[in-house]
Design a protein around this motif. Structure first.
Motif, mmCIF file in Angstrom:
data_model
loop_
_atom_site.group_PDB
_atom_site.id
_atom_site.type_symbol
_atom_site.label_atom_id
_atom_site.label_comp_id
_atom_site.label_asym_id
_atom_site.label_seq_id
_atom_site.Cartn_x
_atom_site.Cartn_y
_atom_site.Cartn_z
ATOM 1 N N ARG A 73 0.869 -1.180 0.000
ATOM 2 C CA ARG A 73 0.000 0.000 0.000
ATOM 3 C C ARG A 73 0.902 1.225 0.000
ATOM 4 N N VAL A 74 0.782 2.057 -1.040
ATOM 5 C CA VAL A 74 1.612 3.250 -1.179
ATOM 6 C C VAL A 74 0.710 4.480 -1.150
ATOM 7 N N SER A 75 0.854 5.295 -0.121
ATOM 8 C CA SER A 75 0.102 6.544 -0.036
ATOM 9 C C SER A 75 1.019 7.675 -0.470
ATOM 10 N N LEU A 76 0.559 8.425 -1.459
ATOM 11 C CA LEU A 76 1.321 9.560 -1.969
ATOM 12 C C LEU A 76 0.661 10.845 -1.489
ATOM 13 N N VAL A 77 1.451 11.710 -0.861
ATOM 14 C CA VAL A 77 0.968 12.992 -0.361
ATOM 15 C C VAL A 77 1.639 14.083 -1.184
ATOM 16 N N ALA A 78 0.846 14.959 -1.782
ATOM 17 C CA ALA A 78 1.417 16.068 -2.547
ATOM 18 C C ALA A 78 1.970 17.105 -1.573
ATOM 19 N N ALA A 79 3.165 17.562 -1.839
ATOM 20 C CA ALA A 79 3.815 18.552 -0.977
ATOM 21 C C ALA A 79 2.978 19.819 -0.880
ATOM 22 N N ALA A 119 2.530 6.390 10.327
ATOM 23 C CA ALA A 119 2.695 5.058 10.921
ATOM 24 C C ALA A 119 3.170 4.042 9.891
ATOM 25 N N ALA A 120 3.300 4.466 8.637
ATOM 26 C CA ALA A 120 3.763 3.565 7.581
ATOM 27 C C ALA A 120 5.130 2.991 7.929
ATOM 28 N N GLU A 121 5.362 1.783 7.481
ATOM 29 C CA GLU A 121 6.638 1.128 7.746
ATOM 30 C C GLU A 121 7.801 1.828 7.047
ATOM 31 N N LEU A 122 7.539 2.357 5.844
ATOM 32 C CA LEU A 122 8.558 3.077 5.092
ATOM 33 C C LEU A 122 8.022 4.460 4.756
ATOM 34 N N ARG A 123 8.868 5.492 4.975
ATOM 35 C CA ARG A 123 8.458 6.874 4.744
ATOM 36 C C ARG A 123 9.501 7.555 3.858
ATOM 37 N N TYR A 124 9.057 8.067 2.722
ATOM 38 C CA TYR A 124 9.944 8.681 1.738
ATOM 39 C C TYR A 124 9.481 10.093 1.399
ATOM 40 N N CYS A 147 5.055 -6.327 0.582
ATOM 41 C CA CYS A 147 4.821 -6.730 1.965
ATOM 42 C C CYS A 147 3.370 -6.415 2.288
ATOM 43 N N ASP A 148 2.919 -6.830 3.430
ATOM 44 C CA ASP A 148 1.556 -6.498 3.831
ATOM 45 C C ASP A 148 1.541 -5.184 4.589
ATOM 46 N N GLY A 149 2.582 -4.395 4.447
ATOM 47 C CA GLY A 149 2.685 -3.134 5.149
ATOM 48 C C GLY A 149 2.309 -1.955 4.276
ATOM 49 N N SER A 150 2.723 -0.788 4.735
ATOM 50 C CA SER A 150 2.376 0.412 4.001
ATOM 51 C C SER A 150 3.587 1.329 3.850
ATOM 52 N N ILE A 151 3.493 2.186 2.846
ATOM 53 C CA ILE A 151 4.530 3.148 2.511
ATOM 54 C C ILE A 151 3.846 4.491 2.337
ATOM 55 N N VAL A 152 4.489 5.553 2.780
ATOM 56 C CA VAL A 152 4.006 6.904 2.507
ATOM 57 C C VAL A 152 5.149 7.665 1.842
ATOM 58 N N ALA A 153 4.800 8.482 0.864
ATOM 59 C CA ALA A 153 5.808 9.302 0.185
ATOM 60 C C ALA A 153 5.222 10.692 -0.051
ATOM 61 N N LEU A 175 -2.277 3.884 -3.640
ATOM 62 C CA LEU A 175 -2.180 2.819 -4.638
ATOM 63 C C LEU A 175 -1.913 1.519 -3.898
ATOM 64 N N THR A 176 -2.576 0.457 -4.301
ATOM 65 C CA THR A 176 -2.332 -0.847 -3.690
ATOM 66 C C THR A 176 -2.037 -1.846 -4.797
ATOM 67 N N GLY A 177 -1.238 -2.831 -4.467
ATOM 68 C CA GLY A 177 -0.984 -3.871 -5.446
ATOM 69 C C GLY A 177 0.417 -4.408 -5.415
ATOM 70 N N LEU A 178 0.825 -4.839 -6.587
ATOM 71 C CA LEU A 178 2.131 -5.436 -6.819
ATOM 72 C C LEU A 178 2.769 -4.738 -8.005
ATOM 73 N N PRO A 179 4.060 -4.958 -8.232
ATOM 74 C CA PRO A 179 4.692 -4.338 -9.401
ATOM 75 C C PRO A 179 3.890 -4.584 -10.684
ATOM 76 N N ARG A 180 3.665 -3.500 -11.428
ATOM 77 C CA ARG A 180 2.946 -3.502 -12.695
ATOM 78 C C ARG A 180 1.484 -3.932 -12.575
#
Length: 191
Positions: free
Chosen positions: A4-10, A47-52, A134-140, A175-180
């Motif tokens: 799960r990738v959450s994108l936040v606009a600056a 709280a996302a596991e990865l933050r970019y 992974c079953d985790g989440s990412i925020v960017a 966005l949720t899913g797998l590559p492509r």
């Protein structure tokens, strides 16, 4: 396993009319106020596991202000606008109207000497596709152009759709899913 990738606009760094290509301005006063106003809704994404974040000053500042402590990702940089960097669209249109027309209509063109739109969308898509499954989440936190490119890529839309996606400061898309194999996830205000 999906991701799960959450994108936040600056938040903004200048007024809409003052926006310049490939600009690296810090947050302006209005941008800081917008972050404070939106923080309650956005802070839980930290709280996302990865933050970019994108390497721009305003993306980094937005991520820090939200408490994300994001890691800068060079792949999330804005489109390289070559010699148009630092100019407004109005400036460039007055000087090079045919070049602007080519840029807006042909995603493979780069009349500015920088990165073609198609390459930009592919670069952002490549970043999405190399996120750990992974079953985790990412925020960017990223520039609005990066969020638009990610949406076009994830939805497998034609590059021309890029011009029809309006991304407001501090808007969020997941966005949720797998590559492509990405899906757009719209959520209600209640979580």
């Amino acid at each position: 396993m999906s991701v799960r990738v959450s994108l936040v606009a600056a938040a903004r760094g200048s007024s809409l009319l003052g926006e310049r290509f490939d600009d690296d301005r810090p947050l302006d006063e209005a941008g800081w106020h917008e972050v404070q106003f939106a923080a309650a809704a956005l802070v839980p994404l930290g709280a996302a596991e990865l933050r970019y974040c994108s390497p721009t000053a305003r993306s980094r500042a937005t991520g820090q202000a939200l408490g994300f402590a994001p890691m800068v990702q060079p792949a999330l940089r804005d489109c390289d606008m070559g010699r148009w960097r630092g100019c407004t669209l109005a400036d460039v249109t007055a000087r090079e109207p045919a070049a602007v027309d080519a840029w807006l209509t042909d995603p493979r063109s780069a009349p500015h000497g920088g990165e073609p739109l198609l390459a930009f969308i592919s670069r952002i898509g490549g970043w999405l596709d190399t996120r750990p499954a992974c079953d985790g989440s990412i925020v960017a936190v990223a520039e609005p152009a990066v969020v638009r490119a990610a949406l076009v890529y994830a939805l497998r839309a034609p590059p021309s759709a890029y011009w029809n996606v309006d991304v407001c400061p501090l808007s969020t898309v997941t966005l949720t899913g797998l590559p492509r194999r990405w899906s757009l996830r719209l959520e209600t205000g209640a979580r």
